[in-house]
Design a protein around this motif. Sequence first.
Motif, PDB file in Angstrom:
ATOM      1  N   SER A 122       3.747 -11.719 -12.374  1.00 20.78           N
ATOM      2  CA  SER A 122       4.236 -12.928 -13.056  1.00 20.78           C
ATOM      3  C   SER A 122       3.630 -13.035 -14.454  1.00 20.78           C
ATOM      4  CB  SER A 122       3.933 -14.186 -12.242  1.00 20.78           C
ATOM      5  OG  SER A 122       4.477 -14.097 -10.954  1.00 20.78           O
ATOM      6  N   ASP A 123       3.569 -11.918 -15.151  1.00 17.60           N
ATOM      7  CA  ASP A 123       3.029 -11.845 -16.516  1.00 17.60           C
ATOM      8  C   ASP A 123       1.585 -12.314 -16.616  1.00 17.60           C
ATOM      9  OD1 ASP A 123       5.413 -10.836 -17.542  1.00 17.60           O
ATOM     10  OD2 ASP A 123       6.256 -12.843 -17.807  1.00 17.60           O
ATOM     11  N   THR A 124       0.835 -12.213 -15.529  1.00 18.47           N
ATOM     12  CA  THR A 124      -0.578 -12.581 -15.522  1.00 18.47           C
ATOM     13  C   THR A 124      -1.370 -11.441 -14.922  1.00 18.47           C
ATOM     14  OG1 THR A 124       0.048 -14.891 -15.172  1.00 18.47           O
ATOM     15  CG2 THR A 124      -2.235 -14.300 -14.742  1.00 18.47           C
ATOM     16  N   ARG A 125      -2.424 -11.034 -15.621  1.00 13.29           N
ATOM     17  CA  ARG A 125      -3.306  -9.985 -15.086  1.00 13.29           C
ATOM     18  C   ARG A 125      -4.295 -10.614 -14.126  1.00 13.29           C
ATOM     19  NH1 ARG A 125      -5.091  -5.266 -19.066  1.00 13.29           N
ATOM     20  NH2 ARG A 125      -3.012  -4.589 -19.657  1.00 13.29           N
ATOM     21  N   MET A 126      -4.479  -9.961 -12.973  1.00 16.71           N
ATOM     22  CA  MET A 126      -5.402 -10.473 -11.971  1.00 16.71           C
ATOM     23  C   MET A 126      -5.948  -9.328 -11.148  1.00 16.71           C
ATOM     24  SD  MET A 126      -2.561 -12.250  -9.553  1.00 16.71           S
ATOM     25  CE  MET A 126      -1.872 -13.082 -10.944  1.00 16.71           C
ATOM     26  N   GLU A 127      -7.067  -9.588 -10.488  1.00 20.38           N
ATOM     27  CA  GLU A 127      -7.676  -8.588  -9.618  1.00 20.38           C
ATOM     28  C   GLU A 127      -6.993  -8.648  -8.262  1.00 20.38           C
ATOM     29  OE1 GLU A 127     -11.814  -8.434  -7.541  1.00 20.38           O
ATOM     30  OE2 GLU A 127     -12.024  -7.784  -9.626  1.00 20.38           O
ATOM     31  N   VAL A 128      -6.566  -7.471  -7.791  1.00 20.74           N
ATOM     32  CA  VAL A 128      -5.887  -7.388  -6.501  1.00 20.74           C
ATOM     33  C   VAL A 128      -6.524  -6.271  -5.679  1.00 20.74           C
ATOM     34  CG1 VAL A 128      -3.703  -8.285  -7.373  1.00 20.74           C
ATOM     35  CG2 VAL A 128      -4.117  -5.827  -7.389  1.00 20.74           C
ATOM     36  N   THR A 129      -6.192  -6.258  -4.387  1.00 24.15           N
ATOM     37  CA  THR A 129      -6.711  -5.249  -3.469  1.00 24.15           C
ATOM     38  C   THR A 129      -5.543  -4.575  -2.783  1.00 24.15           C
ATOM     39  OG1 THR A 129      -8.658  -6.610  -3.072  1.00 24.15           O
ATOM     40  CG2 THR A 129      -8.228  -4.861  -1.486  1.00 24.15           C
ATOM     41  N   ALA A 130      -5.592  -3.236  -2.717  1.00 25.30           N
ATOM     42  CA  ALA A 130      -4.551  -2.492  -2.018  1.00 25.30           C
ATOM     43  C   ALA A 130      -4.692  -2.756  -0.528  1.00 25.30           C
ATOM     44  CB  ALA A 130      -4.676  -1.007  -2.319  1.00 25.30           C
ATOM     45  N   LEU A 131      -3.571  -3.004   0.120  1.00 26.87           N
ATOM     46  CA  LEU A 131      -3.586  -3.298   1.552  1.00 26.87           C
ATOM     47  C   LEU A 131      -4.068  -2.085   2.338  1.00 26.87           C
ATOM     48  CD1 LEU A 131      -2.990  -5.637   3.396  1.00 26.87           C
ATOM     49  CD2 LEU A 131      -0.663  -4.818   3.628  1.00 26.87           C
ATOM     50  N   GLU A 132      -3.656  -0.903   1.910  1.00 29.89           N
ATOM     51  CA  GLU A 132      -4.136   0.330   2.539  1.00 29.89           C
ATOM     52  C   GLU A 132      -4.064   1.459   1.524  1.00 29.89           C
ATOM     53  OE1 GLU A 132      -0.195   1.844   4.844  1.00 29.89           O
ATOM     54  OE2 GLU A 132      -1.374   0.298   5.834  1.00 29.89           O
ATOM     55  N   GLY A 133      -5.061   2.306   1.544  1.00 32.00           N
ATOM     56  CA  GLY A 133      -5.103   3.458   0.649  1.00 32.00           C
ATOM     57  C   GLY A 133      -5.347   3.088  -0.797  1.00 32.00           C
ATOM     58  N   MET A 134      -4.948   4.011  -1.677  1.00 34.99           N
ATOM     59  CA  MET A 134      -5.098   3.815  -3.112  1.00 34.99           C
ATOM     60  C   MET A 134      -3.719   3.795  -3.753  1.00 34.99           C
ATOM     61  SD  MET A 134      -8.413   6.106  -4.056  1.00 34.99           S
ATOM     62  CE  MET A 134      -7.919   7.596  -3.245  1.00 34.99           C
ATOM     63  N   ILE A 135      -3.587   3.062  -4.843  1.00 38.19           N
ATOM     64  CA  ILE A 135      -2.320   2.957  -5.555  1.00 38.19           C
ATOM     65  C   ILE A 135      -2.590   3.320  -7.008  1.00 38.19           C
ATOM     66  CG2 ILE A 135      -0.423   1.448  -6.201  1.00 38.19           C
ATOM     67  CD1 ILE A 135      -1.128  -0.302  -3.772  1.00 38.19           C
ATOM     68  N   ASP A 136      -1.799   4.236  -7.553  1.00 36.71           N
ATOM     69  CA  ASP A 136      -1.978   4.690  -8.935  1.00 36.71           C
ATOM     70  C   ASP A 136      -1.565   3.622  -9.936  1.00 36.71           C
ATOM     71  OD1 ASP A 136      -2.960   7.212  -8.295  1.00 36.71           O
ATOM     72  OD2 ASP A 136      -0.936   8.034  -8.025  1.00 36.71           O
ATOM     73  N   ALA A 137      -2.068   3.750 -11.163  1.00 35.81           N
ATOM     74  CA  ALA A 137      -1.722   2.822 -12.237  1.00 35.81           C
ATOM     75  C   ALA A 137      -0.244   2.974 -12.577  1.00 35.81           C
ATOM     76  CB  ALA A 137      -2.576   3.100 -13.466  1.00 35.81           C
ATOM     77  N   GLY A 138       0.408   1.865 -12.889  1.00 42.00           N
ATOM     78  CA  GLY A 138       1.816   1.872 -13.265  1.00 42.00           C
ATOM     79  C   GLY A 138       2.775   1.810 -12.093  1.00 42.00           C
ATOM     80  N   THR A 139       2.255   1.677 -10.891  1.00 39.69           N
ATOM     81  CA  THR A 139       3.102   1.616  -9.692  1.00 39.69           C
ATOM     82  C   THR A 139       3.573   0.187  -9.461  1.00 39.69           C
ATOM     83  OG1 THR A 139       1.787   3.387  -8.708  1.00 39.69           O
ATOM     84  CG2 THR A 139       3.162   2.116  -7.216  1.00 39.69           C
ATOM     85  N   GLU A 140       4.852   0.063  -9.059  1.00 42.72           N
ATOM     86  CA  GLU A 140       5.368  -1.259  -8.714  1.00 42.72           C
ATOM     87  C   GLU A 140       4.754  -1.695  -7.391  1.00 42.72           C
ATOM     88  OE1 GLU A 140       9.556  -2.094  -9.129  1.00 42.72           O
ATOM     89  OE2 GLU A 140       9.765  -0.245 -10.278  1.00 42.72           O
ATOM     90  N   ILE A 141       4.340  -2.956  -7.344  1.00 46.06           N
ATOM     91  CA  ILE A 141       3.677  -3.473  -6.147  1.00 46.06           C
ATOM     92  C   ILE A 141       4.314  -4.779  -5.721  1.00 46.06           C
ATOM     93  CG2 ILE A 141       1.432  -2.371  -6.507  1.00 46.06           C
ATOM     94  CD1 ILE A 141       0.544  -5.122  -7.720  1.00 46.06           C
ATOM     95  N   GLU A 142       3.999  -5.170  -4.494  1.00 45.78           N
ATOM     96  CA  GLU A 142       4.468  -6.432  -3.943  1.00 45.78           C
ATOM     97  C   GLU A 142       3.284  -7.108  -3.253  1.00 45.78           C
ATOM     98  OE1 GLU A 142       8.093  -7.975  -1.138  1.00 45.78           O
ATOM     99  OE2 GLU A 142       7.170  -6.056  -0.651  1.00 45.78           O
ATOM    100  N   VAL A 143       3.172  -8.420  -3.420  1.00 44.28           N
ATOM    101  CA  VAL A 143       2.107  -9.166  -2.764  1.00 44.28           C
ATOM    102  C   VAL A 143       2.429  -9.214  -1.272  1.00 44.28           C
ATOM    103  CG1 VAL A 143       0.921 -11.380  -2.588  1.00 44.28           C
ATOM    104  CG2 VAL A 143       1.656 -10.539  -4.821  1.00 44.28           C
ATOM    105  N   ALA A 144       1.529  -8.651  -0.454  1.00 43.15           N
ATOM    106  CA  ALA A 144       1.753  -8.580   0.981  1.00 43.15           C
ATOM    107  C   ALA A 144       1.030  -9.687   1.732  1.00 43.15           C
ATOM    108  CB  ALA A 144       1.289  -7.217   1.505  1.00 43.15           C
ATOM    109  N   HIS A 145      -0.123 -10.103   1.207  1.00 44.05           N
ATOM    110  CA  HIS A 145      -0.945 -11.062   1.958  1.00 44.05           C
ATOM    111  C   HIS A 145      -1.895 -11.741   0.975  1.00 44.05           C
ATOM    112  CE1 HIS A 145      -3.237 -12.675   5.307  1.00 44.05           C
ATOM    113  NE2 HIS A 145      -4.329 -12.104   4.874  1.00 44.05           N
ATOM    114  N   ILE A 146      -2.123 -13.023   1.161  1.00 45.50           N
ATOM    115  CA  ILE A 146      -3.097 -13.762   0.352  1.00 45.50           C
ATOM    116  C   ILE A 146      -4.069 -14.427   1.308  1.00 45.50           C
ATOM    117  CG2 ILE A 146      -3.477 -15.622  -1.290  1.00 45.50           C
ATOM    118  CD1 ILE A 146      -0.620 -15.140  -2.304  1.00 45.50           C
TER     119      ILE A 146
END
Length: 155
Positions: free
Chosen positions: A115-139
């Motif tokens: 949403s045009d805001t930079r924030m710290e997130v955690t991968a649900l499992e494994g590692m995710i490379d930079a530039g990958t499209e992501i979806e919020v799975a759990h908060i």
Amino acid sequence: MGLTITLILVGIILILAELLIIPGVGVAGILGILSICGASWYSFAFIGPLAGTIVTVFNVATLSVLTYFALRSRTWKKFELNTVIEKKESGINVNVGDRGRTVTRLAPMGTASISDTRMEVTALEGMIDAGTEIEVAHIEKNKIYVRPVMPDEAF
């Protein structure tokens, strides 16, 4: 008499260093106590019983005063951090299902833009490379868990 005064001063400095600078019961505290005891012993052995008694009474009084000030709660209040963080980030609104892109590699934590805001997130499992499209799975409380968007799910 100069050696006695020197031993007392060195002992007091070492004990203060042990209390204020060096954590735990260590070498400085033991050497400080040995230095003060050595000053009393030297006074009794080489100067005389009267001088030894005076030095011993002075050492006990000095250590009692140091202990009193060290154990007072107000003494340690001057050394502790009193900063309170009360402000919460209010403009960030992220919901499960929101999509974004990783800014840094998530291994498993990193930075993402959602949403045009930079924030710290955690991968649900494994590692995710930079530039990958992501979806919020759990908060969970203030922690955002994301997963990569599969190619057939891309928006």
